[in-house]
Design an enzyme around this catalytic site. Sequence first.
Site, PDB file in Angstrom:
ATOM      1  N   HIS A 224       0.802  -1.223   0.000  1.00  0.00           N
ATOM      2  CA  HIS A 224       0.000   0.000   0.000  1.00  0.00           C
ATOM      3  C   HIS A 224       0.834   1.273   0.000  1.00  0.00           C
ATOM      4  CE1 HIS A 224       0.938  -0.163   4.275  1.00  0.00           C
ATOM      5  NE2 HIS A 224       0.591   1.103   4.368  1.00  0.00           N
TER       6      HIS A 224
HETATM    7  C1  UD1 Z   1      -2.233   5.092   6.128  1.00  0.00           C
HETATM    8  C2  UD1 Z   1      -0.962   5.591   6.808  1.00  0.00           C
HETATM    9  C3  UD1 Z   1       0.106   4.531   6.703  1.00  0.00           C
HETATM   10  C4  UD1 Z   1      -0.401   3.187   7.199  1.00  0.00           C
HETATM   11  C5  UD1 Z   1      -1.675   2.817   6.446  1.00  0.00           C
HETATM   12  C6  UD1 Z   1      -2.255   1.513   6.876  1.00  0.00           C
HETATM   13  C7  UD1 Z   1      -0.536   8.008   6.665  1.00  0.00           C
HETATM   14  C8  UD1 Z   1       0.289   9.049   6.022  1.00  0.00           C
HETATM   15  N1  UD1 Z   1      -0.439   6.778   6.155  1.00  0.00           N
HETATM   16  O1  UD1 Z   1      -1.928   4.938   4.742  1.00  0.00           O
HETATM   17  O2  UD1 Z   1       1.208   4.915   7.486  1.00  0.00           O
HETATM   18  O3  UD1 Z   1       0.591   2.211   6.975  1.00  0.00           O
HETATM   19  O4  UD1 Z   1      -2.635   3.852   6.672  1.00  0.00           O
HETATM   20  O5  UD1 Z   1      -3.314   1.169   6.038  1.00  0.00           O
HETATM   21  O6  UD1 Z   1      -1.241   8.302   7.603  1.00  0.00           O
HETATM   22  N2  UD1 Z   1      -9.043   4.439   1.508  1.00  0.00           N
HETATM   23  C9  UD1 Z   1     -10.291   3.888   1.367  1.00  0.00           C
HETATM   24  N3  UD1 Z   1     -10.933   3.498   2.511  1.00  0.00           N
HETATM   25  C10 UD1 Z   1     -10.415   3.649   3.749  1.00  0.00           C
HETATM   26  C11 UD1 Z   1      -9.129   4.229   3.863  1.00  0.00           C
HETATM   27  C12 UD1 Z   1      -8.464   4.607   2.731  1.00  0.00           C
HETATM   28  O7  UD1 Z   1     -10.811   3.721   0.295  1.00  0.00           O
HETATM   29  O8  UD1 Z   1     -11.046   3.262   4.740  1.00  0.00           O
HETATM   30  C13 UD1 Z   1      -8.319   4.830   0.283  1.00  0.00           C
HETATM   31  C14 UD1 Z   1      -8.626   6.229  -0.175  1.00  0.00           C
HETATM   32  O9  UD1 Z   1      -8.552   6.229  -1.559  1.00  0.00           O
HETATM   33  C15 UD1 Z   1      -7.476   7.025   0.379  1.00  0.00           C
HETATM   34  C16 UD1 Z   1      -6.337   6.039   0.282  1.00  0.00           C
HETATM   35  O10 UD1 Z   1      -6.927   4.768   0.543  1.00  0.00           O
HETATM   36  O11 UD1 Z   1      -7.254   8.191  -0.327  1.00  0.00           O
HETATM   37  C17 UD1 Z   1      -5.221   6.281   1.233  1.00  0.00           C
HETATM   38  O12 UD1 Z   1      -5.691   6.342   2.582  1.00  0.00           O
HETATM   39  P1  UD1 Z   1      -4.851   7.169   3.670  1.00  0.00           P
HETATM   40  O13 UD1 Z   1      -5.485   7.042   4.999  1.00  0.00           O
HETATM   41  O14 UD1 Z   1      -4.569   8.547   3.175  1.00  0.00           O
HETATM   42  O15 UD1 Z   1      -3.456   6.450   3.660  1.00  0.00           O
HETATM   43  P2  UD1 Z   1      -3.056   4.898   3.654  1.00  0.00           P
HETATM   44  O16 UD1 Z   1      -2.428   4.586   2.368  1.00  0.00           O
HETATM   45  O17 UD1 Z   1      -4.193   4.042   4.114  1.00  0.00           O
END
Ligand code: UD1
Length: 393
Positions: A224
């Site tokens: 991820h």
């Molecule tokens: C976040 C953390 C990362 C951690 C990871 C675990 C930061 C900078 N990153 O990354 O350190 O390892 O979580 O998963 O805080 N999305 C969904 N549904 C959700 C959550 C996310 O669809 O419930 C999608 C969205 O498109 C979103 C993308 O995932 O834009 C990224 O989510 P985000 O929380 O920004 O970062 P992670 O990659 O999950």
Amino acid sequence: MNSQKKSHDSSSPPRKVMHIVGARPNFMKVAPLMREMSRYPQKFDQLLLHTGQHYDDEMSKCFFNDLRLTEPDIYLGVGSGTHAEQTGKIMIEFEKVCFKEKPDLIIVVGDINSTVACALVATKLCIPVAHVEAGLRSFDRTMPEEINRILTDQISDYLFTACEDANQNLIKEGIPKSKIFFVGNAMIDSLLNHMKTANNSIILEKLGLRKNNNIKKYAVVTLHRPSNVDNKKILKGILNALNELAKEIPVIFPAHPRTIKQIKNFKLQEMVNYEENLLSNELNKTNQNMQAIIPLGYLDFLCLISNAAIVLTDSGGIQEETTILGIACLTLRNNTERPITIKEGTNVLVGNDPDKIMNIATSVLKNQNLRKKIPKYWDGKAAKRIIKILINK
Ligand code: UD1
């Protein structure tokens, strides 16, 4: 609001402690802390705040069920966005909560945007901050989490560390020794607490990996990190290597929503046999050796990795879990903030070069003589140590 950070007097009423969670890797760190703290109602009045950084059921709600965490008392519902949008939204909403609730202490865990956002708000309001999993450093400032770690540690009052290298990192950054507490790994508390229940999971049957008590040799993949999934060439290269590996053994790929989004953007669905709405209980109907599936809950995932022949990941926590489980881990990154998992555990850094991934995976699968040293204090008692320290502060 408190005008000064105050220390606790044993005759005072319970301290109002607010635990902060936001994303998947936070839940297993907070669960043992809350459980241990609940043994001291005369000392602590606990609140759980969820920022809503992760909001899908598979990324959040199912972890509350698996870890038997209580529903959050406060839900900010901030959702996704750019780093500035997400961090800013959390700060604005969390500040309102602090004004209303006036917590005596906030506890943040890990290194996500929710961690730094809440720590920054609290510290400016002179609310003491405890950081669990302090001191980890990848020394790679292109990684958003590295910025979150450095900043959170600089402004926290209690830095709870999981390994000796974390203590050294903090000292080198000028953090006074009096703020650093080497307590062990709270995430491993959760693993050890839940392993027995995880063994009852039927995920291996659902995936067609166990029949009549015989478990197939298989690999598990998670990806991820933006550095692996946001660039088509890199992602395609990794998926090529995984497809090569899938010629040898089944490759199960519980895919993060961000990764699925990118796989669709880059039109790579065929490389992972991704089907919209593929439910995990339908999986044994598929005959693919390379299979992306929806993200799994905590217990199913623990069961899946603990029986795997090899795990390939860019997650931080999984490097630690495989070390405890004695399962070979190939980390698809060029650095790690958890070097102890290489020095003492089962982790190997392989980067994202497809040939290197395939070569090392093949050799690890042939030669399973893994070192299985358990790092100091990864013993299921980290939460106990943390709460004992907080009681006396
Ligand atoms: C976040 C953390 C990362 C951690 C990871 C675990 C930061 C900078 N990153 O990354 O350190 O390892 O979580 O998963 O805080 N999305 C969904 N549904 C959700 C959550 C996310 O669809 O419930 C999608 C969205 O498109 C979103 C993308 O995932 O834009 C990224 O989510 P985000 O929380 O920004 O970062 P992670 O990659 O999950």
